[in-house]
Design a protein around this motif. Structure first.
Motif, mmCIF file in Angstrom:
data_model
loop_
_atom_site.group_PDB
_atom_site.id
_atom_site.type_symbol
_atom_site.label_atom_id
_atom_site.label_comp_id
_atom_site.label_asym_id
_atom_site.label_seq_id
_atom_site.Cartn_x
_atom_site.Cartn_y
_atom_site.Cartn_z
ATOM 1 N N TYR A 184 0.874 -1.200 0.008
ATOM 2 C CA TYR A 184 -0.008 0.080 0.047
ATOM 3 C C TYR A 184 0.946 1.217 -0.066
ATOM 4 C CZ TYR A 184 -4.073 -2.966 1.836
ATOM 5 O OH TYR A 184 -4.782 -3.584 1.986
ATOM 6 N N GLN A 203 1.048 4.593 1.986
ATOM 7 C CA GLN A 203 0.458 5.258 3.193
ATOM 8 C C GLN A 203 0.834 6.620 3.333
ATOM 9 O OE1 GLN A 203 -1.996 4.194 5.151
ATOM 10 N NE2 GLN A 203 -2.511 2.276 3.804
ATOM 11 N N THR A 228 -1.046 -7.162 13.196
ATOM 12 C CA THR A 228 -2.492 -6.763 13.264
ATOM 13 C C THR A 228 -3.673 -7.597 13.603
ATOM 14 O OG1 THR A 228 -2.970 -7.521 10.943
ATOM 15 C CG2 THR A 228 -1.602 -5.845 10.792
ATOM 16 N N THR A 229 -4.679 -7.023 13.738
ATOM 17 C CA THR A 229 -6.073 -8.048 13.883
ATOM 18 C C THR A 229 -6.306 -9.228 13.008
ATOM 19 O OG1 THR A 229 -7.383 -6.199 12.864
ATOM 20 C CG2 THR A 229 -7.367 -6.030 15.360
ATOM 21 N N GLN A 253 2.619 -5.713 9.608
ATOM 22 C CA GLN A 253 2.845 -4.532 8.781
ATOM 23 C C GLN A 253 3.833 -3.640 8.907
ATOM 24 O OE1 GLN A 253 -2.037 -4.010 7.754
ATOM 25 N NE2 GLN A 253 -0.858 -2.212 8.644
ATOM 26 N N ARG A 273 -15.626 -8.396 -3.041
ATOM 27 C CA ARG A 273 -15.000 -7.578 -2.171
ATOM 28 C C ARG A 273 -14.095 -8.554 -1.606
ATOM 29 N NH1 ARG A 273 -12.640 -4.020 -0.664
ATOM 30 N NH2 ARG A 273 -13.279 -2.322 0.773
ATOM 31 N N LYS A 274 -13.365 -8.097 -0.612
ATOM 32 C CA LYS A 274 -12.312 -8.876 0.181
ATOM 33 C C LYS A 274 -13.058 -9.954 0.930
ATOM 34 C CE LYS A 274 -11.310 -5.304 3.278
ATOM 35 N NZ LYS A 274 -10.899 -4.844 4.696
ATOM 36 N N LYS A 313 -12.822 -12.812 4.307
ATOM 37 C CA LYS A 313 -11.983 -13.118 5.347
ATOM 38 C C LYS A 313 -12.604 -14.445 6.097
ATOM 39 C CE LYS A 313 -10.711 -8.543 6.205
ATOM 40 N NZ LYS A 313 -10.535 -7.329 6.962
ATOM 41 N N LEU A 361 -17.131 -5.997 9.897
ATOM 42 C CA LEU A 361 -17.342 -4.790 10.430
ATOM 43 C C LEU A 361 -17.131 -3.436 9.471
ATOM 44 C CD1 LEU A 361 -14.696 -5.840 13.008
ATOM 45 C CD2 LEU A 361 -16.956 -5.835 13.302
ATOM 46 N N ARG A 408 -19.720 -6.317 0.203
ATOM 47 C CA ARG A 408 -19.336 -7.418 1.025
ATOM 48 C C ARG A 408 -20.367 -8.414 1.298
ATOM 49 N NH1 ARG A 408 -14.994 -6.363 4.958
ATOM 50 N NH2 ARG A 408 -15.485 -8.268 5.878
ATOM 51 N N GLN A 425 -3.395 -8.736 18.664
ATOM 52 C CA GLN A 425 -2.271 -7.979 18.306
ATOM 53 C C GLN A 425 -1.215 -8.413 19.696
ATOM 54 O OE1 GLN A 425 -4.129 -3.899 18.096
ATOM 55 N NE2 GLN A 425 -2.472 -3.975 16.229
ATOM 56 N N HIS A 450 -11.474 -3.161 15.042
ATOM 57 C CA HIS A 450 -12.710 -3.803 15.772
ATOM 58 C C HIS A 450 -13.562 -3.068 16.707
ATOM 59 C CE1 HIS A 450 -10.946 -7.993 14.932
ATOM 60 N NE2 HIS A 450 -11.000 -7.513 13.868
HETATM 61 C C1 HEM Z 1 -2.761 0.892 7.198
HETATM 62 C C2 HEM Z 1 -3.336 0.477 6.141
HETATM 63 C C3 HEM Z 1 -4.699 -0.084 6.040
HETATM 64 C C4 HEM Z 1 -5.780 0.067 5.155
HETATM 65 C C5 HEM Z 1 -5.619 1.206 3.909
HETATM 66 C C6 HEM Z 1 -6.907 -0.764 5.377
HETATM 67 C C7 HEM Z 1 -8.143 -0.571 4.735
HETATM 68 C C8 HEM Z 1 -9.237 -1.293 5.166
HETATM 69 C C9 HEM Z 1 -10.438 -1.052 4.477
HETATM 70 C C10 HEM Z 1 -10.814 -0.010 3.411
HETATM 71 C C11 HEM Z 1 -11.316 -1.513 5.443
HETATM 72 C C12 HEM Z 1 -12.994 -1.676 5.009
HETATM 73 C C13 HEM Z 1 -13.260 -2.673 4.194
HETATM 74 C C14 HEM Z 1 -14.747 -2.909 3.905
HETATM 75 O O1 HEM Z 1 -15.566 -2.624 4.743
HETATM 76 O O2 HEM Z 1 -15.043 -3.517 2.934
HETATM 77 C C15 HEM Z 1 -10.819 -2.283 6.204
HETATM 78 C C16 HEM Z 1 -11.273 -3.252 7.234
HETATM 79 C C17 HEM Z 1 -10.805 -3.982 8.014
HETATM 80 N N1 HEM Z 1 -9.348 -4.055 8.106
HETATM 81 FE FE1 HEM Z 1 -7.899 -2.565 7.384
HETATM 82 N N2 HEM Z 1 -6.762 -1.380 6.616
HETATM 83 C C18 HEM Z 1 -5.467 -1.260 7.139
HETATM 84 C C19 HEM Z 1 -4.832 -1.370 8.121
HETATM 85 C C20 HEM Z 1 -5.365 -2.569 8.855
HETATM 86 C C21 HEM Z 1 -4.687 -3.180 10.186
HETATM 87 C C22 HEM Z 1 -3.438 -2.462 10.853
HETATM 88 C C23 HEM Z 1 -5.517 -3.987 10.534
HETATM 89 C C24 HEM Z 1 -5.355 -4.743 11.706
HETATM 90 C C25 HEM Z 1 -5.161 -3.966 12.927
HETATM 91 C C26 HEM Z 1 -6.664 -4.117 9.617
HETATM 92 C C27 HEM Z 1 -7.623 -5.170 9.587
HETATM 93 C C28 HEM Z 1 -8.963 -4.744 9.128
HETATM 94 C C29 HEM Z 1 -10.072 -5.562 9.657
HETATM 95 C C30 HEM Z 1 -10.106 -6.551 10.787
HETATM 96 C C31 HEM Z 1 -10.974 -4.797 9.003
HETATM 97 C C32 HEM Z 1 -12.495 -4.915 9.401
HETATM 98 C C33 HEM Z 1 -13.078 -6.123 9.294
HETATM 99 C C34 HEM Z 1 -14.093 -6.514 8.371
HETATM 100 O O3 HEM Z 1 -14.985 -5.814 7.924
HETATM 101 O O4 HEM Z 1 -13.591 -7.425 7.792
HETATM 102 N N3 HEM Z 1 -6.285 -3.229 8.646
HETATM 103 N N4 HEM Z 1 -9.524 -1.944 6.372
#
Ligand code: HEM
Ligand code: SF4
Lengths: 551, 119
Positions: free
Chosen positions: A46, A48, A86-87, A92, A164-165, A167, A207, A250, A376, A463
């Motif tokens: 990415y 940032q 990360t969660t 990272q 979409r993503k 998990k 989430l 999603r 974490q 979270h």
């Molecule tokens: C710093 C760069 C990061 C970017 C650009 C990023 C981007 C995103 C985006 C866009 C979403 C929402 C996706 C959606 O709702 O469809 C998301 C959700 C999520 N990301 Fe990140 N994220 C980053 C870092 C992280 C970190 C550091 C963690 C863990 C600590 C993480 C874990 C997750 C989780 C667990 C979700 C929400 C759960 C879910 O809806 O599945 N991400 N992230």
């Protein structure tokens, strides 16, 4: 631990070479940013705020010492000497240079690691119970299934362009340490009365902007039919997921729109069409299972005199043992939780030196096994009780022995506005302030289990929706403000939290958490956790206290 | 007042426009008065350098301790480095860094708005 075979290694080498070519073409101007961005994201890279960020996959949170040492070395050589767990149990690195990224991929590949499918609309890194293979609660080793899912989903052509993503989390214990119900698919392995293994299949959690707790679409799926069933779920999603609207893309939205029953019905119909041909052959399952054969444990008495002597002699060790040492399935062994939440430090961060200390301890005392948790932290899953005092002393020297597992300072926080380009507000500084407010370990223990989770924007990487206390950074005319929610949970009693009231400014958040805890201590009845008290009293006493103070 | 910022392609470094070059220190950046068309001209120039920088955009500035600082907190963090660890550009110290650290007042950053629009 699973060992890569020649096919895995060839694939990584190819991917790495391909990525090197893509970077060269971007730097030469043959690819523009719009063309290059999806390619780099496919490799977890990415852009940032301050630099590129590389998200390295840690499949089901499992690492061996050689891998952790390599991560430490990469962080020291190409970053600023630390990484952020990360969660999703990944690592990272926040200060990566594009020109170094191809070399980093090669170094990762040399220890069977990569950053593939850590971004983009594909099946992401699979997570599993960090106590896998060590807890007596489990009915089977979830890593076996997580590894099979990893192999099945890695560069699976049909599932490389999902809406979409996606998990997936796997657990095999009634106590959920994976946040399974917040995943697109949560799998909970169970054993029927006749001894047969099967999965409870939960689909449509997530989430982000609109949080959902995954409903169960099948109570008991025979374990041997897992892959045809997963394929059916992903096909229904691929066909009907809302590709037209990123906020509705999603699977959680599809499940909620169709309703659980209709969604389950469509999956069953698709499953019938697919049949058993794509299920995992028994010999392949046996091969994977062989990589996770139980460690050779010594026959030891359940009580360790060395441990009890250290407990009696050293109060700080006794506190560590109370909070960070968990029961192991084998007598005379324990699971050691390593907190990455030292008071005042960044949640989830580990320096290269700390990673090396953990790698050494895993080698000397921990059967070469290290786990990353979605909260974490790190885990040494198999430590002899006799060795725990020595392990503790080494951890303490490295700043890794904070005795705060599951306590108020064991906070989940995303990188937030300190690093993330999408953030509204900082998350780390809020975590630091709260941890300092509860720096007194006696008070933290008196408060007991309390899960604070902080996100810097509505994407909810931290979270916050499922925190006992959730904290969301919002942007009020460009200033950092924070919305608090109460009563969420990511565990087996999963729930989305309820809003407390108007957002608070940055410097009032730790104070508000302190007030919430005071209300809990005043209201709690025997044995209640913060969450239990909140569920009994509702939001009113908490709200009154926080906003009375705010006047 | 405004300045032009971007991330450098090859390493992601935060950079600012100065007389046709990209420099790492905010204190060295060219400042454009409100309405000065040279700002948009510089931005257009930056957008034409796809092998040098990624996504250049203009940021708004306010006065702080007699110097200039980005209005938005996000842009101040970009100019300084993260607030949790002292290993970004803030380590340089001096009046220009102090002015950034002490600046107040928030406004949405165009960088973030653009990112979200594109998503
Ligand atoms: C710093 C760069 C990061 C970017 C650009 C990023 C981007 C995103 C985006 C866009 C979403 C929402 C996706 C959606 O709702 O469809 C998301 C959700 C999520 N990301 Fe990140 N994220 C980053 C870092 C992280 C970190 C550091 C963690 C863990 C600590 C993480 C874990 C997750 C989780 C667990 C979700 C929400 C759960 C879910 O809806 O599945 N991400 N992230
Ligand atoms: S929640 Fe928002 S601020 Fe935090 S890491 Fe995710 S995208 Fe960034």
């Amino acid at each position: 631990m699973y060992q890569y075979d020649a096919i895995d290694r060839d694939m990584l080498a190819d991917r790495s070479a391909e990525f090197r070519g893509q970077v060269a073409r971007r730097l030469a101007g043959e690819l523009n940013e719009d063309q290059f961005k999806p390619l780099r994201l496919r490799n977890g890279l990415y852009l940032q705020l301050h630099a590129y960020m590389l998200r390295i996959a840690v499949p089901y949170g499992s690492l061996n010492p050689a891998q952790l040492r390599k991560l430490a070395w990469i962080a020291r050589t190409y970053d600023k000497g630390y990484g952020h767990f990360t969660t999703r149990t990944n690592l990272q690195l926040h200060w990566i240079k594009l020109r170094d990224a191809p070399d980093i991929m090669d170094h990762l590949a040399s220890v069977d690691m990569h950053a593939i499918q850590t971004s983009g609309n594909c099946v992401r890194n699979v997570s599993a119970d960090p106590y896998a293979g060590a807890t007596s609660e489990e009915v089977d080793d979830p890593r076996v299934w997580a590894e099979a899912i990893r192999q099945w989903s890695t560069v699976h052509p049909e599932f490389s362009y999902l809406p979409r993503k996606f998990k997936i989390a796997v657990t095999a214990a009634p106590k959920d340490r994976t946040a399974a119900k917040t995943h697109d698919i949560g799998l909970n392995l169970k054993r029927a009365r006749d001894g047969a293994l099967g999965f409870e299949v939960m689909v449509g959690g997530g989430l982000g902007r609109s949080p959902y707790i995954a409903p169960t679409i099948r109570q008991f799926l025979p374990a041997s039919r897992l892959f045809s069933y997963l394929e059916a779920i992903l096909r229904v999603y691929n066909r009907h997921g809302r590709r037209d609207n990123i906020h509705k893309a999603r699977i959680k939205v599809l499940v909620a729109t169709l309703g659980r029953d209709e969604f389950a019905h469509q999956v069953e119909a698709e499953w019938e069409k697919i049949g058993a041909a794509v299920d995992l052959p028994d010999d392949e399952l046996a091969r994977i299972r062989g990589a996770f054969t139980p460690n050779s444990f010594e026959t030891l008495p359940p009580r360790s005199e060395a441990l009890e002597a250290a407990r009696a002699a050293t109060p700080a060790f006794a506190r560590f043992a109370r909070n960070n040492l968990k029961p192991h399935k084998v007598p005379g062994y324990g699971i050691v939780e390593i907190s990455l939440k030292a008071i005042g430090e960044t949640p989830g961060d580990a320096t290269s030196e700390q990673m090396e200390v953990v790698a050494d301890l895993a080698e000397r005392f921990g059967q070469n096994d290290i786990r990353v948790t979605h909260e974490q932290n790190l885990v040494l899953p198999h430590v002899k009780l006799d060795d725990v005092p020595t392990v503790w002393a080494a951890l303490a020297e490295a700043g890794l022995a904070t005795p705060n597992m599951n306590l108020v300072s064991d906070i989940i926080a995303c990188p937030g506005l300190d690093y993330c380009a999408l953030a509204n507000a900082r998350a780390i500084s809020i975590a630091q302030n709260i941890a300092k407010t509860f720096a007194d370990p006696d008070r933290a223990e008196k408060v007991g289990e309390l899960k604070v989770k902080i996100s810097g924007c509505i994407n909810a990487c931290g979270h916050h929706h499922v925190g006992h206390i959730g904290i969301l950074g919002v942007d009020k005319k460009g200033e950092e403000f924070y919305q608090l929610t109460l009563g969420g949970s990511a565990a087996e009693d999963a729930a989305v939290g309820q809003a407390l009231g108007p957002a608070l400014p940055h410097d009032k958040v730790a104070e508000a958490v302190d007030t919430l805890v005071d209300v809990y201590l005043r209201e709690r009845q025997d044995g209640e956790r913060f969450l239990d008290t909140f569920r009994r009293t509702g939001v009113t006493p908490f709200k009154e206290a926080v906003y009375a103070d705010a006047h | 007042m405004r300045a032009l910022t971007a991330n450098r392609l090859i390493d992601g470094e935060v950079v600012f426009w100065k007389a046709g070059e990209w420099v790492e220190r905010f204190a060295d950046a060219d400042l454009f008065e409100a309405g000065d068309p040279r700002a948009e001209a510089a931005e257009a120039h930056g957008k034409n350098q796809p092998t040098v920088v990624v996504e250049p955009y203009l940021i708004d500035l306010i006065e702080s301790e007699g110097l200039w600082a980005p209005v938005s907190y996000r842009e101040r963090i970009r100019a300084l480095g993260p607030s949790n660890l002292p290993h970004g550009k803030q380590t340089e110290g001096g009046a220009a860094i102090a002015a950034l650290l002490h600046a107040h007042g928030g406004a949405r950053s165009k960088g973030r708005v653009d990112l979200i629009k594109r998503k």
